[in-house]
Design an enzyme around this catalytic site. Structure first.
Site: not given
Ligand code: BES
Ligand code: MN
Ligand code: MN
Length: 456
Positions: A87, A152
Site C-alpha cells: 500500500d 502499513e
Molecule cells: N517506511 C515508513 C517508515 C519509515 C520512515 C521507516 C522513514 C524508516 C525511515 C512507513 O511506511 C511509514 O510511513 N510509517 C508511518 C507509520 C504510521 C502510519 C503508523 C510513519 O512513520 O509515519
Molecule cells: Mn514504508
Molecule cells: Mn510510509
C-alpha cells in the site's frame, strides 16, 4: 563474479520494468475508493511468488489482503521472514509532480512514482533476489517466508490480528525489512532503532453556530484561538514537551551512541539546504541526529478552522480542529502518553469550549540488539553489494509491526533500508535511485547466503 550476480546484471532492465507494473497500481490504503486497486496489487505480488514456485496465499482480512508465501523447505537452515507493504500514501498535491504519480518515469538515474521507495521498490528487491537464487541455483540456501501487507500506511490493523492468531505459521529466526533509508548517498546503514508514535485528532467546539466576530468577539472563547493556544503550549521554546510525565520513561542516549552519532559524516548545512530552510530547531542540548532518531517530538499534522476562502470574512468560528502526533522513543508507552495528554487537556480547557480527543494508532519505539549473528551477516551482505560496510543508525519514522514481530514471534528484525532521505516518501515526486534498487537486490541475494552460514 558469481553466477547470481551475473544473473542480476543481465536481468536488471526487466526487474525495473516489472517494478513499474506494480507502481502503476494506485494502491492507496487510506482511501476507500481504491479498494479494488489494493486487491489488484496483492494479486500482482502473489503472482510473482507463484511464478517462482513458492507456496502462495492471498489471505482476505477485514481490511486489505495479506500475501503470504513460503519457499521450498531447506531442513536445518535458518528461516527469514521478509516483511513489506504494497500500500502507498495518497499522492496529493498532484500539481507538484513532474510526471504523474502512477505513471512511473525514469529520469537521471531514478525511477519516479508513488511507492517507488515506500515500499514497493524496496520490498521488491527481496523478491528478485529470491528469483535469482531459484533460477541460477535451483534452490534457496535458507527458508524464506514473505509477508506483504496492504495496510502499513494506516496502522497494520489486519496484520496485527493475523500475527496474534497465526504466530505458528510465521515462525522464523529473524525478520528482514527494507522500508527505510541509507544514512546518506553511498553510505548504507543497518538501522537498530525506530521511533514509536501516538497520533490524535483534537476537536474543539464553542458557540452553537458561527458568530459575527464584531458582535460577539471579546465575549466568548474563540475555538480557533483556544486551539492555537493549546497546541502552542504543548511544547516550549526549548523544544521540551510540557505534558507532565511525558519524559518519565524515556531511555536516555548512551554516551557511546552520542559519540558514534557525532562521528557520522553528517552535513547539517546540506541537510537543511535540501529541504529549503535556513536553520534548524529542536530540543536544546541535543544534536540534530539525536533529535531525529532518539528524542521524542511533537508535530501538528493538520489544522483547520474558520474561513478558508478568498478574501476576508469576519467570523468567530464555532469549531476548530487539529491532527497532531508525538514520535515516541523506546520505553515510552503510547497508552500512558494518552492518559497524560487527557488530563493536561482537561486542566487547560478554557470556559465555553468543549474538547473531543480521538486516538489513532499508537506504537512504541524499538531498539534492536546489534550483537547478533544476523546483524553480522547483514553487514557482510551490504559490504558485498555496496562496496563498503554499513553504519549503524536509528530512524525517526515508525514501523509499528516490528514490535509485534518481537513480542509474538520472538524474532528480532534486520532493518535494511535501501532508500534515501531525499527519496520524497509521502511527498510529491517520490523516487528510488535505480542504483540503490539494484544494490539492494544484490545485498539481499548475498544475505540469504550469509544467513545460511548461521548454525541454528
Ligand atoms: N517506511 C515508513 C517508515 C519509515 C520512515 C521507516 C522513514 C524508516 C525511515 C512507513 O511506511 C511509514 O510511513 N510509517 C508511518 C507509520 C504510521 C502510519 C503508523 C510513519 O512513520 O509515519
Ligand atoms: Mn514504508
Ligand atoms: Mn510510509
Amino acid at each position: 563474479m558469481s553466477g547470481i550476480d551475473q544473473y542480476l546484471e543481465s536481468q536488471a532492465a526487466r526487474f525495473e520494468d516489472e517494478l513499474c507494473q506494480l507502481l502503476r497500481i494506485p494502491s492507496i490504503s487510506t482511501d476507500a475508493q481504491h479498494g479494488d486497486d489494493l486487491g489488484r496489487a496483492a494479486d500482482w505480488v502473489a503472482d510473482q511468488f507463484r511464478r517462482l514456485g513458492l507456496t502462495t496465499e492471498v489471505i482476505p482480512t477485514a481490511g486489505n489482503p495479506l500475501v503470504l508465501a513460503q519457499s521450498p523447505p531447506v531442513p536445518g537452515a535458518p528461516t527469514a521472514l521478509v516483511y513489506g507493504h504494497y500500500d502507498v500514501q495518497p499522492p496529493d498535491p498532484l500539481d507538484k509532480w513532474t510526471t504523474p504519480p502512477f505513471e512511473p518515469a525514469r529520469r537521471d538515474g531514478n525511477l519516479y512514482a508513488r511507492g517507488a521507495t515506500d515500499d514497493k521498490g524496496q520490498m521488491f528487491t527481496h523478491v528478485k533476489s529470491a528469483e535469482a537464487w531459484l533460477k541460477v541455483e535451483g534452490r534457496l540456501p535458507i527458508n524464506l517466508k514473505f509477508l506483504i501487507e496492504g495496510e502499513e500506511e494506516v496502522g497494520s490493523t489486519s496484520l496485527e490480528k493475523f500475527i496474534v492468531e497465526h504466530a505458528d505459521r510465521l515462525a522464523c529466526d529473524c525478520v528482514v525489512i527494507s522500508d527505510g533509508a541509507q544514512f546518506g548517498a553511498g553510505i548504507p546503514a543497518i538501522t537498530y532503532g525506530l521511533r514509536g508514535i501516538a497520533y490524535y485528532e483534537l476537536r474543539l467546539s464553542g458557540p452553537n453556530r458561527d458568530l459575527h466576530s464584531g458582535t460577539f468577539g471579546g465575549s466568548v472563547t474563540n475555538p480557533a484561538t483556544a486551539l492555537a493556544r493549546l497546541l502552542a503550549a504543548m511544547i516550549d521554546e526549548h523544544g521540551r514537551i510540557q505534558i507532565p510525565g511525558f519524559y518519565d520513561d524515556v531511555v536516555p542516549l548512551s554516551p557511546r551512541e552520542r559519540s558514534e552519532y557525532a562521528a557520522l559524516p553528517f552535513d547539517e548545512q546540506q541537510y537543511l539546504r535540501q529541504i529549503g530552510v535556513d536553520g534548524a530547531t529542536g530540543e536544546e542540548g541535543y544534536t540534530l541526529l539525536e533529535r531525529r532518531w532518539a528524542r521524542p517530538t511533537f508535530d501538528v499534522n493538520g489544522l483547520w478552522s474558520g474561513y478558508q476562502g478568498e478574501g476576508a470574512k469576519t467570523v468567530l468560528p464555532a469549531t476548530a480542529g487539529a491532527k497532531f502526533s508525538f514520535r515516541l522513543v523506546p520505553n515510552q508507552d503510547p497508552a500512558k502518553i494518552t492518559a497524560a495528554l487527557k488530563s493536561w487537556l482537561a486542566q487547560r480547557c478554557p470556559p465555553g469550549i468543549k474538547t473531543e480527543l480521538i486516538e489513532f494508532h499508537g506504537a512504541p519505539g524499538v531498539l534492536i540488539p546489534l550483537d547478533s549473528p544476523y546483524v553480522a551477516a547483514a553487514a557482510r551482505a551490504i559490504q558485498h553489494a555496496f562496496g563498503r560496510p554499513p553504519v549503524y543508525t536509528r530512524e525517526g519514522g515508525s514501523i509499528p509491526i516490528v514490535t509485534t514481530f518481537h513480542n509474538r514471534l520472538k524474532a528480532d528484525t534486520l532493518l535494511l533500508g535501501w532508500g534515501r532521505d531525499d527519496d520524497n516518501a509521502h511527498s510529491p515526486n517520490e523516487k528510488i535511485s535505480l542504483a540503490d534498487f539494484h544494490h539492494g537486490i544484490k545485498a539481499s541475494a548475498k544475505l540469504w547466503e550469509e544467513l545460511a552460514k548461521i548454525k541454528k
